[in-house]
Every structure is written in structure tokens, then in C-alpha cells.
Enzyme design. Structure first.
Site, PDB file in Angstrom:
ATOM      1  N   TYR A 159       0.817  -1.219   0.000  1.00 12.32           N
ATOM      2  CA  TYR A 159       0.000   0.000   0.000  1.00 12.32           C
ATOM      3  C   TYR A 159       0.848   1.265   0.000  1.00 12.32           C
ATOM      4  O   TYR A 159       0.341   2.347  -0.283  1.00 12.32           O
ATOM      5  CB  TYR A 159      -0.939   0.012   1.205  1.00 12.32           C
ATOM      6  CG  TYR A 159      -2.335  -0.452   0.891  1.00 12.32           C
ATOM      7  CD1 TYR A 159      -2.595  -1.156  -0.274  1.00 12.32           C
ATOM      8  CD2 TYR A 159      -3.383  -0.195   1.752  1.00 12.32           C
ATOM      9  CE1 TYR A 159      -3.862  -1.608  -0.553  1.00 12.32           C
ATOM     10  CE2 TYR A 159      -4.657  -0.636   1.476  1.00 12.32           C
ATOM     11  CZ  TYR A 159      -4.890  -1.342   0.325  1.00 12.32           C
ATOM     12  OH  TYR A 159      -6.151  -1.777   0.048  1.00 12.32           O
ATOM     13  N   LYS A 226       5.850 -13.590   6.254  1.00 15.14           N
ATOM     14  CA  LYS A 226       6.701 -14.379   5.369  1.00 15.14           C
ATOM     15  C   LYS A 226       8.146 -14.141   5.801  1.00 15.14           C
ATOM     16  O   LYS A 226       9.036 -13.885   4.991  1.00 15.14           O
ATOM     17  CB  LYS A 226       6.408 -13.930   3.925  1.00 15.14           C
ATOM     18  CG  LYS A 226       6.902 -14.811   2.843  1.00 15.14           C
ATOM     19  CD  LYS A 226       6.149 -16.094   2.686  1.00 15.14           C
ATOM     20  CE  LYS A 226       6.877 -16.948   1.662  1.00 15.14           C
ATOM     21  NZ  LYS A 226       6.716 -18.374   1.819  1.00 15.14           N
ATOM     22  N   ASP A 280       2.107 -18.755   3.741  1.00 16.18           N
ATOM     23  CA  ASP A 280       1.606 -19.826   2.869  1.00 16.18           C
ATOM     24  C   ASP A 280       0.961 -20.942   3.680  1.00 16.18           C
ATOM     25  O   ASP A 280      -0.073 -21.492   3.319  1.00 16.18           O
ATOM     26  CB  ASP A 280       2.709 -20.368   1.956  1.00 16.18           C
ATOM     27  CG  ASP A 280       4.049 -20.441   2.640  1.00 16.18           C
ATOM     28  OD1 ASP A 280       4.876 -19.559   2.411  1.00 16.18           O
ATOM     29  OD2 ASP A 280       4.244 -21.359   3.444  1.00 16.18           O
ATOM     30  N   ASP A 304      -4.474  -9.013   2.541  1.00 11.69           N
ATOM     31  CA  ASP A 304      -5.303  -8.809   1.367  1.00 11.69           C
ATOM     32  C   ASP A 304      -5.736 -10.169   0.808  1.00 11.69           C
ATOM     33  O   ASP A 304      -6.924 -10.448   0.608  1.00 11.69           O
ATOM     34  CB  ASP A 304      -4.461  -8.039   0.333  1.00 11.69           C
ATOM     35  CG  ASP A 304      -5.293  -7.439  -0.774  1.00 11.69           C
ATOM     36  OD1 ASP A 304      -6.523  -7.471  -0.665  1.00 11.69           O
ATOM     37  OD2 ASP A 304      -4.712  -6.932  -1.737  1.00 11.69           O
TER      38      ASP A 304
END
Ligand code: NAD
Length: 416
Positions: A159, A226, A280, A304
Site C-alpha cells: 500500500y 513471510k 503460505d 489482502d
């Protein structure tokens, strides 16, 4: 308060904020943005639901003074711009507002009006509760097991929107700086994006998620990152999150890793367990072991993806509510887009906007209204008279218009 082109309602009072807490009068002025495309259809269906629920709960002792403010196409007609200062000022001044979907203007200099609203009002947490309504079609076997609230960071990561087109002068400059000064070997034909993650933004987001979990007596807060690959951005998000838990909420939280070290398999009921998962793997976890998760705190992009995936699990975006909240100011919104192909057809599902309204009343502390709206939606769905998106997947259901679905919810509320 002086606005250029807005008509303030003649009744109603402003919500005050004292020491970070809302003081809500019995007749708060609440700004609303109708939205583009299907927005007017959705608002026409949703507003009577809100009014019926408030009237049913408080029999005239409390009432909303709706205050229309403008963004998107209606703003363009009225002001000659997509997101006028009046609108930003009204939402800041009146603290709590609700909006329909806005079409992203093409080539207008705005990446997205929604992103602009969030950034200019510093609404740093995008909050999406995902919960199943009995009867709604779902692609999974036990959709009921999923009951999560996703807190997604709203100002950084993708963003921040810092990127350079391949071949551009700026892109070449960045590449040569990095290759020359920082020892990288980026090919000359690359495009470049910058990922930003700061301690301040990460911490305030996780802080909000933990506070919510404590207040609502949720089992856990999971940071989704992540960090195995992006150690200094996503990995740092997780570390800063743990720091907040340890330093600010030690009496109310316990870290999963500390429980493991101590060989404790059942966490104390009175404490919120703070844990983390790699992004993930989180997608798998929500499908396979949804019961183990209640509040998720994520950087922007992970959140998101996850919000839409989780919403699909519980019946799709047509039913998924959302809010963008800062330190006090809050903007509640339908999570889907303006679906321009359906504009004016009185066809799409108003569920997302209606449930966003339910969230808004919860934020105001008008919990009776929230309960009535949610129960009204639940009962209307059970009767199987629903909009096209649900009807085509629900056996025996009858398709009704957007406004009829809204009216069905009103009828259920009045009958409660
Ligand atoms: P969209 O969500 O508007 O539409 C995608 C599809 O989802 C539609 O074709 C429709 O089948 C379905 N859909 C959407 N809303 C629905 C509803 N209430 N009930 C039933 N089905 C529904 O996404 P898009 O086509 O990618 O975007 C259209 C415009 O909306 C773009 O300008 C985009 O930038 C904007 N947008 C706004 C928001 C927002 O305001 N928060 C979010 C996403 C997209």
C-alpha cells in the site's frame, strides 16, 4: 463546522473522543458515502435495515442522523474532484462513517479512492471478520468452524505504492544505485518495487489486534508473515508484534513458544495466546484447522489475500463486512467493488454493507442493534429468499432483488 458543499443534518450530535474512547450521544451524526455503481442500490437496501434495528432496540430513545458526504462519481459531479476535502474533514470530525463501494477512476491520478481514504485518514487497520451464516453456499465441508477476525496493516507494504516502471529513468537510477552501492546484481530490464515495514506501523496494528482479542475474549492472536524469506520486513513485523505482547500485555497474553518450552499443551483460559504462522501455511491452516485461529494480524499483502480467501470459505464477498479503523476514526465498508455491470439493476447482495453496518454499531457500543441486524440476516437467509449470487448456489432458494432482500431482513428484525 463549515463545509463547502455539504448539508449537515438539522438534528444530531457529534461523537466525541476522550482519551481515545468514543463518547456516543443518543443521536449521533454519521456520515455515509453511497458509493458508485451498485452503491446506491446497496444503500437503499441497507439504510432501512439500520433504521429498523435502531428503532426496534431503543424505541426512539436513540436515533442516527445520517449525513451524506461524497466520493467517487457523485463527488466528481458536485466538486469536480473524486475525493473532496469536505469528505475527509467530515469523516474526521464525525469520527464514525460508512461507505459503499467506489469505482477506481481510470487515469485520474488516484491509484484507488479506497486506498486514498485509508491513507489520508490514517485508518491503519483494515478489519475483516469472517463468520459463516447457516445456509450460505460454501466450498468447504464445515464452514462453521471458521470464525476469524483479520487485522491487516493498511498503510505500508504494497500500500505504500513505491514502485518504478521498467526502463524508466528513475528505475535505472535506483538499479544503478543498488548495484553500485549495495552490492546487488539487479538486471537492467527489471522493474522495482520497495517494501516498507516500520516498527511504529507494525506495532500499532498488532496492538489493536491484541486489544480486540482481550476485550472480546478471543483465544489467540496469530501474526501471519513471510519472515522466513523477508527477514527484515515481514520477519520484523512478527518480532515487533511479540515485543508488543511481551512489553504491553504481559498480564493478558502468553506466547505460544513459551507454552511449548514449558511443555504446556492447554493454555490458560484467561489469557490470549500470541503465536505466528508463515503466510503460505496459514492458507492451509484456515482450510484444515480453522478452529485453532481467532484473530489474525498481518502486513498488508498477506492480509489482502487471506481476507478474500477466508471470505470465500464462508460464502463469498457478497456477505463479507469490513472496516478501516485508525486510533479513533473508523470507516465501515462493503468489501466488494462497485460491480458497475449491475448498477441500477437492484440485483446485487447488500449483505456486505448491511453486516458492515452491524460492525459499525458494535463499534459505537450499540450492541443490541448489532445483534438484531445479524439475527435478521441469519433468518432472512434461512427463509431462502436471497439475491442472485446466493440463490444460484442454494438448493430451493428463490432469487429476490437487492431491495427485497433488505426488506426481508427488516421484516425479520421487526418480528424478533
Ligand atoms: P467487484 O467486486 O465490483 O465485482 C466483481 C464481481 O463480484 C462482480 O462481477 C459480481 O459478480 C460480484 N459482486 C460484487 N459485489 C457483489 C454483491 N454485492 N453481490 C453479489 N455479487 C457481487 O470487483 P471489480 O469488478 O474488480 O471492481 C469494480 C470496481 O470496484 C473497480 O473500479 C475497483 O477498483 C472497485 N473496487 C472497489 C472496492 C471498494 O470500494 N472497497 C473494492 C474492490 C474493487
Amino acid at each position: 463546522m463549515k463545509f463547502q458543499k455539504l448539508n449537515l443534518p438539522t438534528e444530531g450530535q457529534r461523537i466525541a473522543v476522550e482519551e481515545g474512547k468514543l463518547k456516543v450521544p443518543a443521536n449521533p451524526v454519521l456520515p455515509f458515502i453511497e458509493g458508485d455503481g451498485t452503491g446506491p442500490d446497496l444503500w437503499r437496501a441497507a439504510r432501512p435495515v439500520f433504521e429498523a434495528a435502531v428503532e426496534k432496540a431503543y424505541a426512539g430513545k436513540r436515533k442516527v442522523a445520517w449525513f451524506e458526504v461524497f466520493a467517487g462519481e457523485k463527488a466528481r459531479e458536485r466538486y469536480g474532484e473524486w475525493l473532496p476535502g469536505d469528505t475527509l474533514e467530515a469523516i474526521s470530525a464525525y469520527v464514525v462513517a460508512i461507505k459503499g463501494p467506489l469505482t477506481t477512476p481510470i487515469g485520474g491520478g488516484y491509484r484507488s479512492l479506497n486506498v486514498s481514504l485509508r491513507q489520508q485518514l490514517d485508518l491503519y487497520a483494515c478489519i475483516r471478520p469472517v463468520k459463516y451464516f447457516e445456509g450460505v453456499p460454501s466450498p468447504v465441508k464445515r464452514p462453521k468452524d471458521l470464525d476469524v477476525v483479520i487485522f491487516r496493516e493498511n498503510t505500508e507494504d504494497v500500500y505504500a505504492g513505491i514502485e518504478w516502471r521498467d526502463g524508466s529513468e528513475k528505475c535505472h537510477k535506483v538499479i544503478s544505485f543498488l548495484n553500485r552501492e549495495m552490492g546487488t546484481e539487479i538486471p537492467e530490464d527489471a522493474a522495482i518495487g520497495v517494501k516498507v515495514s516500520s516498527a511504529k506501523a507494525s506495532k500499532r496494528l498488532v496492538r489493536k489486534a491484541i486489544r480486540y482479542a482481550i476485550e472480546k475474549q478471543k483465544d489467540s492472536v496469530t501474526m501471519v508473515h513471510k519472515g522466513n524469506i523477508m527477514k527484515y520486513t515481514e520477519g520484523a513485523f512478527k518480532e515487533w508484534g511479540y515485543q508488543v505482547a511481551r512489553e504491553e500485555f504481559a498480564d493478558y497474553t502468553v506466547l505460544e513458544e513459551d507454552l511449548k518450552k514449558a511443555g504446556i499443551s492447554q493454555p490458560p483460559k484467561s489469557k490470549v495466546v500470541v503465536k505466528d504462522r508463515i503466510a503460505d501455511s496459514m492458507f492451509q491452516q484456515l482450510l484444515i484447522r480453522p478452529k485453532e485461529y481467532s484473530v489474525l494480524a498481518t502486513p498488508n499483502l498477506n492480509g489482502d489475500y487471506l481476507s478474500d480467501a477466508a471470505a470465500a470459505q464462508a460464502g463469498g464477498l457478497g456477505m463479507a463486512p469490513g472496516a478501516n479503523i485508525g486510533d479513533a476514526v473508523a470507516l465501515f465498508e462493503a468489501t466488494h467493488g462497485s460491480a458497475p455491470a449491475y448498477a441500477g439493476l437492484d440485483k446485487v447482495n447488500p449483505g456486505s454493507l448491511i453486516l458492515s453496518g452491524a460492525m459499525m454499531f458494535e463499534y459505537l457500543g450499540w450492541l443490541e442493534v448489532t445483534d438484531l441486524i445479524v439475527e435478521g440476516v441469519r433468518r432472512a437467509i434461512q427463509k431462502g429468499r436471497v439475491t442472485y449470487d446466493l440463490a444460484r448456489q442454494m438448493e430451493g432458494a428463490v432469487e429476490v432483488k437487492c431491495s427485497e432482500f433488505g426488506q426481508a431482513i427488516v421484516n425479520e428484525i421487526l418480528a424478533l
